[in-house]
Design an enzyme around this catalytic site. Structure first.
Site, short mmCIF file in Angstrom:
data_model
loop_
_atom_site.label_atom_id
_atom_site.label_comp_id
_atom_site.label_asym_id
_atom_site.label_seq_id
_atom_site.Cartn_x
_atom_site.Cartn_y
_atom_site.Cartn_z
N LYS A 140 -8.99 -7.32 -1.58
CA LYS A 140 -8.36 -8.05 -2.68
C LYS A 140 -7.61 -9.27 -2.15
CE LYS A 140 -7.93 -3.65 -4.93
NZ LYS A 140 -7.13 -2.42 -4.90
N THR B 269 -8.87 -1.14 0.61
CA THR B 269 -9.46 -2.03 -0.40
C THR B 269 -8.50 -3.18 -0.71
OG1 THR B 269 -8.71 -0.40 -2.02
CG2 THR B 269 -11.06 -0.45 -1.54
N LYS C 167 -0.37 3.96 8.23
CA LYS C 167 -0.50 2.57 7.76
C LYS C 167 0.50 1.65 8.47
CE LYS C 167 -2.23 3.98 3.19
NZ LYS C 167 -3.56 3.34 3.04
N LYS D 262 0.87 -1.19 0.00
CA LYS D 262 0.00 0.00 0.00
C LYS D 262 0.90 1.23 0.00
CE LYS D 262 -1.86 -1.74 3.79
NZ LYS D 262 -3.29 -1.68 3.50
N ARG D 263 0.32 2.42 -0.17
CA ARG D 263 1.14 3.62 -0.08
C ARG D 263 1.88 3.65 1.25
NH1 ARG D 263 -3.09 8.20 -0.40
NH2 ARG D 263 -4.00 6.62 0.92
C1 26V Z 1 -3.95 12.49 0.93
C2 26V Z 1 -2.97 13.13 1.66
C3 26V Z 1 -2.57 14.46 1.25
C4 26V Z 1 -1.73 15.17 2.25
C5 26V Z 1 -0.73 14.28 2.92
C6 26V Z 1 -1.37 13.09 3.57
C7 26V Z 1 -2.38 12.47 2.74
C8 26V Z 1 -2.80 11.20 3.05
C9 26V Z 1 -3.76 10.58 2.32
C10 26V Z 1 -4.33 11.23 1.25
C11 26V Z 1 -5.30 10.52 0.40
C12 26V Z 1 -6.67 10.67 0.83
C13 26V Z 1 -7.64 10.05 -0.08
C14 26V Z 1 -7.50 8.56 -0.22
O1 26V Z 1 -6.82 8.04 -1.09
N1 26V Z 1 -8.21 7.84 0.59
C15 26V Z 1 -8.30 6.38 0.51
O2 26V Z 1 -9.50 6.08 -0.18
C16 26V Z 1 -9.69 4.67 -0.32
C17 26V Z 1 -10.92 4.48 -1.16
O3 26V Z 1 -12.04 4.95 -0.50
C18 26V Z 1 -9.82 4.04 1.05
O4 26V Z 1 -9.99 2.65 0.90
C19 26V Z 1 -8.59 4.33 1.89
O5 26V Z 1 -8.79 3.85 3.20
C20 26V Z 1 -8.33 5.83 1.92
O6 26V Z 1 -7.09 6.11 2.54
#
Ligand code: 26V
Length: 810
Positions: free
Chosen positions: A656, A652, A550, A544-545
């Site tokens: 998987k 998600t 995480k 994952k990222r």
């Molecule tokens: C954005 C940022 C931007 C600033 C720095 C930290 C940070 C951390 C995370 C994000 C991404 C937020 C949006 C995202 O990808 N959320 C993911 O969405 C998935 C689909 O709904 C979900 O399964 C994941 O739990 C969720 O992290």
């Protein structure tokens, strides 16, 4: 099958000659890929046309999924699968003397997303088409997708991901559907004869948005929907004024600036630089998409624009497309001449908003000045929306001034995009049950109190066609042999597998399938890293990222602990383990990059230590992307889902991996909780703080990382090893991690969850020793995974939020 294979072999040979003047002997895998893509496209074309005509003819309601990210990965295999030609194509490729994996891997992943949010959008498109719903994606055709990750001396290095070196075979440029977007400029206000305000703009900077359409086929059902990706181009061609050199270069520079709008995908990044370009991208996406949606509505429906919401729903994927709300208002007010009240009614019945995170650093806010400068008319509309909303609040909450300030769309010179999205939408959803509850009771509680009916839960899902049928043909065949093929169209049918949870012949076959998949992955690992891993070891997967919440760091701490134990007592009887990581860190996320370096450093020590004798292996596979996930997931025994409770909105990857028979080792967070609801505590390994406990710690401030360091010598030993440079090339190499944990009081509770995590791992090992029990757990997970098919999720969006009808294709 034979016949179709034969036909394909002939077609490929003919087309090779026809398109490229080649014989089979002279062709490369690339040639086969290109020719096969053209054959696939031809097979989809009629259905694509028929689908669009069917939607227009029946005047069905349409849904548009607006997203800054679509992480679609490769399309050749999934298109073949959907056309019912995958097995035949593989055989045809082999018969022609080629290797199918070699041919499919000619396709560069379309990496137009960061992670879960973008991949979810891709799974949703698949389910919409497979359920025959009129649903389309709108996004940006970035010239560069998410960076390519290379690891050099343990450090992540980012390279540009230029995915368009070869023409992308699945896209169709639609010049005739281009629209113009206006940035900046002046807004003029006049009054007409009836005293209505009329808004006009001049001196705007115009950008042309050209759509590239990608067909999205449903599973063997004739439906072909569209993913429309916009590309930014300058309007005037250079060359009009060649005599004057300065103008020519100015013009070139201008063109370059405009093309930057669809130049690259932003990584999830905390950095401030280049922010206004990101905002431009967002407005570019929504303005182009909404103009296109309104045009299509007008062409299809001969009813007036104030009934748009009866025929159109627009889902916004996080707040990134939330400027769509004022943009639709702008079109309705300034171009269609609707009154404010009428326009607002239409808009707020058209948009629905999905929230994907509660991490405060990820909640979007934009400086007023930036929006005002880049899109002055849009800012005026946001101001008006805010004004009216605050007035409404004022009537009810006079005594609660703070609450009004907390809910305002514009406050402290900042525009709060989530507030705009909530106010402008008729539905707001979270992506797992716990996440929705946290939105309702914490993050968005005032909004929930005011608009309780807007809030709803839609737990995420994944397409089982790609993530089981396509990526794990061995397991799919076994499942079909045991319960028949109905599960492919009705994933909930997988539940019939439960009957075989004690059936030793089925379990024996499941064991063989997993071993085969592990052998395949072992050879991928060998090719990519040169490291040999034992397919009989436990494949423990964390992909994952890379983000602190995480907790890849918790995983590494456990590995260091195991290493220390083995060093102290090399004769220990342990089951060999292979820890597999894959993760990209945002380029400016220092801590995340330190963790990547730590994983590599620990790996190089553990993998080369003769005392360890292969009992532990640590593998990091670089450049995590959809196609790599597809290779890892079928081979996993353990699925690590160990986020700090309350932080992972859903996850998600957990779904998987479960679908491929891996057993979850996880916290009570996101969708893990719903996985536990169905498989039960006996079929997964749950540990650690609950979300309530985490929230309570944040509230009362009683957590002390230092105390845990002092109390627990295992923890102290690991942290000291980091500080002393035991794992570094030079002394104090990882001191920043050490200080980060101790002086920032371990914000993600790695130390608090350390002991429970160790205990959970011991249970894993014990369970793995009982092979039949393990296989039975694995089968139980597969059996319950149908609940997490995105077909279920889309069905729920379609009935509760979008009110869509399924449209069979003639
Ligand atoms: C954005 C940022 C931007 C600033 C720095 C930290 C940070 C951390 C995370 C994000 C991404 C937020 C949006 C995202 O990808 N959320 C993911 O969405 C998935 C689909 O709904 C979900 O399964 C994941 O739990 C969720 O992290």
């Amino acid at each position: 099958m034979k016949l179709r294979k034969k036909k394909l072999v002939n077609r490929i040979s003919q087309e090779l000659a026809h398109q490229k003047g080649l014989t089979i002997e002279g062709a490369s895998s690339r040639d086969i890929y290109e020719v096969l893509a053209s054959i696939i496209n031809e097979s989809m074309e009629d259905n694509w046309k028929a689908t669009q005509e069917g939607y227009a003819y029946g005047k069905y309601k349409q849904v548009y999924y607006l997203s800054m990210e679509f992480l679609i990965g490769r399309l050749m295999e999934s298109n073949l699968l959907n056309l019912g030609l995958l097995d035949e194509a593989k055989e045809a490729i082999r018969e022609l003397g080629f290797n199918e994996e070699e041919v499919f891997s000619q396709e560069h992943d379309a990496g137009l997303g960061n992670g879960g949010l973008g991949r979810l959008a891709a799974c949703f498109l698949d389910s919409l088409a497979s359920l025959q719903y009129p649903g389309h994606g709108y996004g940006i055709r970035y010239r560069y997708g998410l960076f390519e990750q290379r690891i050099i001396h343990g450090n992540q290095v980012e390279l540009p991901d230029y995915w368009l070196t070869y023409p992308y075979p699945w896209e169709y440029r639609k010049e005739e559907d281009a629209v113009v977007i206006h940035f900046e400029g002046n807004v003029h206000i006049h009054e007409d004869q009836d005293g209505n305000l009329i808004f006009s703009y001049d001196q705007t900077n115009k950008v042309k948005a050209i759509p590239y359409d990608i067909p999205i086929s449903g599973y063997q059902n004739g439906t072909v929907n569209t993913l429309r990706l916009w590309s930014a181009e300058a309007i005037d061609n250079i060359g009009g004024s060649l005599e004057e050199n300065t103008t020519y270069y100015k013009e070139l520079a201008h063109q370059h600036t405009i093309e930057q709008i669809s130049g690259f995908l932003y990584p999830d990044d905390s950095s401030e630089e280049g922010k206004s370009l990101r905002l431009k991208q967002q407005y570019f996406l929504v303005s182009a998409s909404i103009q296109s949606i309104v045009q299509q509505y007008k062409q299809t429906h001969k009813i007036s624009i104030d009934r748009l919401h009866e025929k159109v729903s627009i889902q916004i994927n996080d707040t990134h497309p939330s400027l769509g709300i004022p943009e639709l208002m702008r079109i309705l007010l300034d171009e269609e001449g609707l009154s404010w009240d009428n326009a607002w009614k239409v808009t707020t019945n058209t948009f629905a908003y999905t929230n994907h995170t509660t991490l405060s650093e990820a909640l979007e806010k934009w400086p007023v000045a930036t929006i005002k400068q880049l899109m002055p008319r849009i800012y005026m509309i946001i101001e008006e929306i805010n004004e009216r909303f605050c007035q409404e609040l004022w009537l009810d909450y006079k005594h609660l001034r703070n609450q009004i300030a907390d809910m305002a769309i514009i406050a402290h010179d900042t525009v709060h995009m989530a507030h705009l999205a909530i106010v402008g939408s008729y539905r707001v959803n979270g992506v797992a049950r716990i996440h929705t509850e946290i939105l309702k009771t914490q993050e968005m509680k005032y909004f929930y109190q005011r608009f309780p009916d807007k809030f709803t839960n839609k737990t995420n899902g994944i397409t089982h066609r790609r993530w089981l049928l396509q990526v794990n043909p061995e397991l799919s065949t076994l499942v079909t042999d045991v319960i028949g093929s109905q599960w492919i169209k009705r994933p909930k049918k997988l539940i019939s597998l439960l009957k075989y949870a004690e059936d030793s012949s089925v379990l024996e076959k499941l064991k063989e399938v997993k071993l085969t998949n592990k052998q395949k992955l072992a050879s991928v690992i060998q090719q990519r890293t040169g490291i040999m891993v034992d397919p009989h070891s436990i494949f423990d997967v964390h992909i994952k990222r890379l983000h602190e919440y995480k907790r890849q760091l918790l995983n590494v701490f456990h590995i260091i602990y195991l290493y220390n134990e083995l060093k102290d007592n090399p004769q220990q009887d342990v089951i060999p383990r292979t820890f597999i990581f894959a993760a990209k860190a945002a380029p400016s996320y220092y801590m995340a990059k330190e963790v990547i370096k730590l994983i590599h450093t620990v790996a190089s020590i553990v993998n080369h230590d003769p005392d360890i004798k292969g009992k532990l292996k640590v593998i990091f596979l670089e450049n995590y992307q959809v196609s790599l996930a597809e290779q890892i997931i079928p081979a996993a025994d353990i699925s690590q889902q160990i986020s700090t409770a309350s932080k992972e909105a859903s996850g998600t990857g957990n779904m998987k991996l479960m679908m491929n028979g891996a057993i979850t080792l996880g916290t009570l967070d996101g969708a893990n909780i719903e996985i536990r609801d169905v498989v039960g505590n006996d079929n997964m390994f749950i540990f650690g703080l609950t979300a309530e406990e985490v929230i309570e710690y944040y509230r009362n401030g009683s957590y002390s990382a230092r105390a845990l360091y002092d109390q627990d010598e295992r923890i102290r030993r690991i942290l000291d090893q980091l500080n002393d440079g035991d794992f570094g090339i030079h002394q104090m190499e990882f001191k920043d991690i050490y200080y980060h944990i101790l002086s920032h009081n371990d914000p993600y509770f790695v130390l608090q969850d350390f002991e429970p995590y160790l205990e959970a791992h011991e249970l894993v090992e014990r369970a793995y020793r009982n092979k039949n029990k393990w296989l039975s757990m694995s089968l139980t997970n597969i059996a319950h995974s149908g609940k997490f098919s995105s077909d279920q999720t889309i069905q729920s969006y379609a009935t509760d939020i979008w009110k869509l009808k399924q449209v069979p294709i003639k």
